[in-house]
Scaffold this motif. Sequence first.
Motif, PDB file in Angstrom:
ATOM      1  N   LEU A 230       0.836  -1.201   0.000  1.00 48.18           N
ATOM      2  CA  LEU A 230       0.000   0.000   0.000  1.00 48.18           C
ATOM      3  C   LEU A 230       0.869   1.249   0.000  1.00 48.18           C
ATOM      4  O   LEU A 230       0.540   2.251  -0.640  1.00 48.18           O
ATOM      5  N   GLY A 231       1.993   1.174   0.714  1.00 48.69           N
ATOM      6  CA  GLY A 231       2.930   2.288   0.667  1.00 48.69           C
ATOM      7  C   GLY A 231       3.497   2.487  -0.720  1.00 48.69           C
ATOM      8  O   GLY A 231       3.625   3.618  -1.199  1.00 48.69           O
ATOM      9  N   MET A 232       3.826   1.381  -1.401  1.00 51.84           N
ATOM     10  CA  MET A 232       4.371   1.472  -2.749  1.00 51.84           C
ATOM     11  C   MET A 232       3.356   2.000  -3.747  1.00 51.84           C
ATOM     12  O   MET A 232       3.727   2.573  -4.777  1.00 51.84           O
ATOM     13  N   ALA A 233       2.078   1.828  -3.467  1.00 50.14           N
ATOM     14  CA  ALA A 233       1.043   2.384  -4.350  1.00 50.14           C
ATOM     15  C   ALA A 233       1.110   3.901  -4.371  1.00 50.14           C
ATOM     16  O   ALA A 233       0.627   4.538  -5.308  1.00 50.14           O
TER      17      ALA A 233
ATOM     18  N   ALA B 176      -1.673   7.642  -7.749  1.00 52.82           N
ATOM     19  CA  ALA B 176      -1.667   6.309  -7.144  1.00 52.82           C
ATOM     20  C   ALA B 176      -1.367   5.227  -8.186  1.00 52.82           C
ATOM     21  O   ALA B 176      -1.735   5.337  -9.355  1.00 52.82           O
ATOM     22  N   ASP B 177      -0.707   4.171  -7.725  1.00 50.07           N
ATOM     23  CA  ASP B 177      -0.394   3.013  -8.556  1.00 50.07           C
ATOM     24  C   ASP B 177      -1.108   1.796  -7.968  1.00 50.07           C
ATOM     25  O   ASP B 177      -0.496   1.016  -7.225  1.00 50.07           O
ATOM     26  N   PRO B 178      -2.382   1.576  -8.280  1.00 51.79           N
ATOM     27  CA  PRO B 178      -3.136   0.472  -7.667  1.00 51.79           C
ATOM     28  C   PRO B 178      -2.519  -0.899  -7.923  1.00 51.79           C
ATOM     29  O   PRO B 178      -2.634  -1.793  -7.082  1.00 51.79           O
ATOM     30  N   GLU B 179      -1.857  -1.062  -9.065  1.00 54.83           N
ATOM     31  CA  GLU B 179      -1.284  -2.370  -9.388  1.00 54.83           C
ATOM     32  C   GLU B 179      -0.170  -2.769  -8.426  1.00 54.83           C
ATOM     33  O   GLU B 179       0.157  -3.955  -8.295  1.00 54.83           O
ATOM     34  N   ALA B 180       0.416  -1.798  -7.727  1.00 57.39           N
ATOM     35  CA  ALA B 180       1.485  -2.117  -6.783  1.00 57.39           C
ATOM     36  C   ALA B 180       1.005  -3.026  -5.661  1.00 57.39           C
ATOM     37  O   ALA B 180       1.803  -3.757  -5.062  1.00 57.39           O
ATOM     38  N   VAL B 181      -0.297  -2.999  -5.388  1.00 61.75           N
ATOM     39  CA  VAL B 181      -0.837  -3.804  -4.287  1.00 61.75           C
ATOM     40  C   VAL B 181      -0.755  -5.293  -4.609  1.00 61.75           C
ATOM     41  O   VAL B 181      -0.544  -6.115  -3.713  1.00 61.75           O
ATOM     42  N   THR B 182      -0.899  -5.659  -5.864  1.00 55.59           N
ATOM     43  CA  THR B 182      -0.950  -7.084  -6.220  1.00 55.59           C
ATOM     44  C   THR B 182       0.073  -7.490  -7.280  1.00 55.59           C
ATOM     45  O   THR B 182       0.133  -8.667  -7.647  1.00 55.59           O
TER      46      THR B 182
END
Length: 472
Positions: A138-141, A252-258
């Motif tokens: 989540l931080g990386m997002a 935001a980068d939502p793909e970072a979560v998964t």
Amino acid sequence: MTASAVRFARFAADTAHRGLGREERTRAATWMLDTVGVMLAGRTCPTGRQVAEVVAGRAGKGAATAIGVAEPLPAADAALVNGTLAHSLDFDDTHLPSVLHPSASVVPAALAVAQETAASPARLLDALTLGNELNVRLGMAGYDTVLGNSQYFERGQHATAICGALGAALAAGVLYGLDADGLAHAVGIAASMGSGLLEANRTGGTVKRVHCGWAAHSGITAAQFALGGLTAPPTVLDGRFGFLRAWLDEPADPEAVTRDLGDHWESARIQIKPYPCNHFLHAAVDAALQLRRRGLRVDDIEAVEAAFPTAVLRTVAEPAEVKKAPADGYAAKFSAPYVIATALLGGAGLGVGLADFTDEAVTDPARLALAARVRCAADPVCDTLFPRSLPAGLLVRIRGGQEGMLAHVPVSRGGEGNELGPDDLLAKFHDNAALVMPEERGRELGALLAALPEVTGEGERETARLAALLTV
């Protein structure tokens, strides 16, 4: 496309069912060892005692240990106290490049629920790993590759607490035995609970020290709500009015979560701090130590020019008049002039130590006089390295027109490729534990924490023994 919260919850449920390998559990035990040590040392800070007093009326009504509270507490209250202790000294671990302190929220939550549910050490370590993994993803997002910094940080948001509530909820949910749907709901509920502002880093106040405690408390409460049937939207992370859009908007980068979930452990980048101050200042401490080893005499210093990444100056150098004369020991942890002066003068331990950040220490005339001669500036070389590492440089100008001395540290001690070894980690733990417990007991606790990955079977006995040793 499956929503991020649902995908991660399915991964977590499946991983918890299968169990993690020795490498992941050993890494989690390192986080546990370091965070518990910092929690113990945090007992010396007034904030932890103040929070303990708030919840003391609920003592004897739960099953979880809060350091400094004699009777067991409900899990959420124990996590509130311990999470506050874990972040009170700014000695907790850091993930880069998200610039987020993950374990200070997730370890207290996982530890409290593990006690409540009599979980085995293996299950505790697995829950901690999964909680920290969600936390740092989540931080990386919020990590902006163009900006070269975290959007949370740019907006004055304390990602440590904001994301920490969700990581704590996942860890707690795993230990409560929630299935994939339940874990998704726990994370989604916690998304309405995480919060935190960074202004205290600049100008003071004690509330930031409670952020990780509140995140841990919120995470457990969210998991309990999910256990009780409360639900969350499946798109809580990446929806139009979801977590990432609300906090970060377009960057935001939502793909970072998964992204590469299951193949890549983002939490493997977590770094352990050797010094009890803001992590942005560690390379400056290392640079000061280099100069001392090369023969720098403090009496010869006319002025010090300190180079940092542009983004960190707001935290460690501004407002300049406040940073040159910090109001108290906690404010000094975020003061580049004070920390650099202390390291150049020869602080406690291997650079600077807890004894350098007392309210008495910050009134030392020698430190203040040298701090007044420290000027901080942005450096383009540091900008190219930040936040993949936390670099700094020092140029010391010598009295009488002699040639100055320069030291540049691209990766601070404890950073990637310069990690602390097992002996360093145990030494830090024992130094912290010795502040509040007898040496023999501290060594027993350290040995137990270090050996957690080796425990086989159910192992509830070790969990109970851990709780008993934490009662101080």
